[in-house]
Write an enzyme that holds these catalytic residues in place. Structure first.
Site, PDB file in Angstrom:
ATOM      1  CG  ASP A 212      -1.944   1.062   1.240  1.00 10.99           C
ATOM      2  OD1 ASP A 212      -2.772   1.041   0.331  1.00 10.99           O
ATOM      3  OD2 ASP A 212      -1.939   1.920   2.151  1.00 10.99           O
ATOM      4  CD  GLU A 265      -2.159   2.248  -3.709  1.00 11.53           C
ATOM      5  OE1 GLU A 265      -3.249   2.772  -3.944  1.00 11.53           O
ATOM      6  OE2 GLU A 265      -1.531   2.476  -2.654  1.00 11.53           O
TER       7      GLU A 265
HETATM    8  C1  NOJ Z   1      -4.496   2.888  -1.022  1.00  5.33           C
HETATM    9  C2  NOJ Z   1      -5.616   1.943  -0.736  1.00  5.33           C
HETATM   10  O1  NOJ Z   1      -5.933   1.219  -1.900  1.00  5.33           O
HETATM   11  C3  NOJ Z   1      -6.748   2.774  -0.220  1.00  5.33           C
HETATM   12  O2  NOJ Z   1      -7.946   2.036  -0.122  1.00  5.33           O
HETATM   13  C4  NOJ Z   1      -6.348   3.379   1.094  1.00  5.33           C
HETATM   14  O3  NOJ Z   1      -7.367   4.231   1.550  1.00  5.33           O
HETATM   15  C5  NOJ Z   1      -5.058   4.181   0.967  1.00  5.33           C
HETATM   16  N1  NOJ Z   1      -4.053   3.492   0.207  1.00  5.33           N
HETATM   17  C6  NOJ Z   1      -4.482   4.492   2.320  1.00  5.33           C
HETATM   18  O4  NOJ Z   1      -4.046   3.315   2.937  1.00  5.33           O
END
Ligand code: NOJ
Length: 541
Positions: A212, A265
């Site tokens: 993440d 991500e």
């Molecule tokens: C990306 C995640 O996919 C999202 O759902 C989340 O709110 C943010 N990162 C913060 O962790």
């Protein structure tokens, strides 16, 4: 049920280079205990469905204990399971059961921030200014005469300032909600903690991690103002030091048998900087958000596909193809919007008129496009059922913190997180026996997995056929592709041996190229013509 190859940790297969990975947002997938919230029991009961769909791996959004301020991306314990989802023992059973069906397991890891209920944060609050406990996060005195102003001008990605003041007057940094304090990665304790967390889960047999906010861990310690900038070089995104973190992580994954992987991500504007995360001693792959965000336009899509291929080939990594996830407007809705069909966080175009039939035709075509391209493919739960964004959730039921933090300017992400319709004719559509935590529309009666399984023309049947063919077809998956000269609004490419994919993004039918046979089409063909918003896979010479 088809049983795929059982996972053998010792056979190198480079499975991740072209895996079809199914994203499970646990709260909304299937409810096994009747409390209206999805859980691990629900997932275990639906594993045969996933095996039958033909996917290679599941990525679970965070399953850790969490106050659920941000759907579990606010983690209070990285080494356990959220009690409303189940137990650690159940997670272990799930991993074993999935492996027996040939399905690998990827879990989310959230290294940028914790929950404010994480013991480290509670200890930091208790210990006070200047303590080693506070050094695990970003605590700073405020600006202004009495420290009443935040330490800098950074804004939270969920709206409002990125700083919150605590009782003793210090402020702490949170790039997301005020219940998600950012870790301080200049502190070696934070590094050590996460290395240990990785081992904890690798020891339990998981096959990889989705990372993440992978670009966000390292902050410029000077915490300089950004003067309103949200793109370009930012002191909290894509700082060079972040690569050291992933080099250390890769050493851990490589020390385990089998091929354990990392998927990043990163929403980054520059494809070359993006590819740096995929160097051979860092992550294995990452989500292709340029593709996800791209409007349904042939020229733009061709450019994004080519630039993705080019940047990934610089580092030898496989590209991935993503249409939807739990953060973005579902693509049936995006592709059916009048006007711009792309995606932007800054403007979700909520409420813009949608031609859902058009969006669905395009979504079917897009599925065949993504599955024919070289590399990996992601399927977000419900896209295989052709679900659309639910835009009319009553305000009082919205749960995403984005809604409140933007003072309702942004509806947030609840509309793509509505629980899955499995069967039956009325809500909760066999999601469970105890209702569903967000309301489902009655129209989903015709979109349940059960209803679609019996219909050879359904979205579900298309996904099943396409994923099967993709797995068996030597030309598909990892490898190369070559563009075919075509009309301006047509995407066409070949893959060896003997495979052509053609997608018509114009508004008129176009002639099919010379071919031996039709393998699969996203909609009915008109003789030797490919209708508008339709894709076809051809056996070619
Ligand atoms: C990306 C995640 O996919 C999202 O759902 C989340 O709110 C943010 N990162 C913060 O962790």
């Amino acid at each position: 049920m088809s049983v795929t190859n059982e996972i053998s940790p010792d056979t190198p297969t480079a499975w991740w280079r072209d895996a079809a990975i199914y994203q499970v947002y646990i709260r909304s997938f299937a409810d096994g205990n009747g409390d209206g919230i999805g859980d691990l029991a629900g997932v275990r009961a639906r594993l045969p469905y996933l095996a039958d769909l033909g996917i290679d791996a599941i990525w679970f959004c965070p399953w850790y204990p969490s106050p659920m301020d941000d759907g579990g991306y606010d983690v209070s314990d990285f080494r356990d399971i959220e009690p409303t989802f189940g137990t650690l023992e159940e997670a272990e059973l799930l991993i074993a059961e999935a492996h027996a069906l040939g399905i690998r397991i990827i879990i989310d890891i959230v290294p940028n921030h914790a929950s404010d209920e994480h013991p480290w944060f509670k200890a930091a609050l208790a210990a006070g200014p200047g303590s080693p406990e506070r050094e695990r996060f970003w605590f700073r005195p405020g600006r202004g005469e009495n420290g009443e102003l935040p330490p800098n001008d950074w804004q939270s990605r969920f709206g409002g300032p990125a700083w919150t003041r605590v009782a003793d007057g210090e402020w702490f940094l949170h790039l997301y909600s005020s219940r998600q304090p950012d870790f301080n990665w200049t502190n070696p304790e934070v590094h050590a903690e996460f290395l240990d967390v990785l081992k904890f889960w690798f020891d339990r047999g998981i096959d990889g991690f989705r990372i993440d906010v992978a670009d966000g861990l390292i902050k410029d310690p000077a915490l300089p103002d950004v003067h309103g900038a949200t793109t370009g070089p930012l002191p909290y995104s894509d700082m060079d030091g972040v690569h050291e973190v992933y080099r250390a992580w890769r050493k851990i994954s490589d020390s385990y048998p089998g091929e354990r992987i990392f998927v990043g991500e990163m929403w980054l504007p520059d494809p070359i900087r993006f590819a740096r995360y995929l160097r051979p001693d860092e992550m294995h792959s990452a989500f292709n958000f340029d593709f996800l965000s791209c409007p349904w336009e042939a020229k733009r899509l061709r450019e994004v596909i080519q630039s993705s291929m080019d940047s990934h080939s610089l580092v030898g990594a496989p590209p991935t193809w993503v249409l939807s996830n739990h953060d973005v407007t579902r693509h049936v809705t995006r592709y059916g919007r009048s006007g711009d069909t792309g995606f932007e966080f800054a403007d979700r175009r909520h409420g813009t008129p949608v031609d859902r039939d058009l969006g669905t035709r395009r979504a079917r075509a897009a599925a065949l496009l993504t599955m024919a391209l070289p590399g990996g493919v992601y399927v977000y739960q419900g896209e295989e059922l052709g679900l659309w964004e639910i835009e009319d959730i009553p305000d009082e039921l919205r749960q995403d913190p984005v809604f409140e933090r933007t003072k309702h300017a942004d509806p947030g992400r609840d509309g793509c997180r509505v629980p899955i319709p499995w069967g039956d004719k009325k809500p909760p559509f066999s999601f469970g026996t105890g209702g569903s935590w967000l309301p489902q529309p009655q129209e989903w009666a015709g979109y349940t997995a059960d209803a679609q399984a019996a219909d050879p023309d359904s979205m579900l049947s298309l996904y099943r056929k396409a994923l099967r063919i993709r797995r068996d077809e030597p030309a598909l998956g990892d490898g190369e592709m070559s563009w075919v000269m075509s009309l301006a609004d047509v995407i066409a490419f070949t893959r060896d041996p003997g495979f052509t994919c053609m997608v018509n993004l114009s508004s008129e039918p176009v002639p099919l190229p010379r071919h031996e046979s039709i393998i699969l089409a996203s909609g009915p063909l008109r003789g030797d013509q490919l209708p508008a918003d339709t894709a076809v896979w051809l056996r070619t010479f």
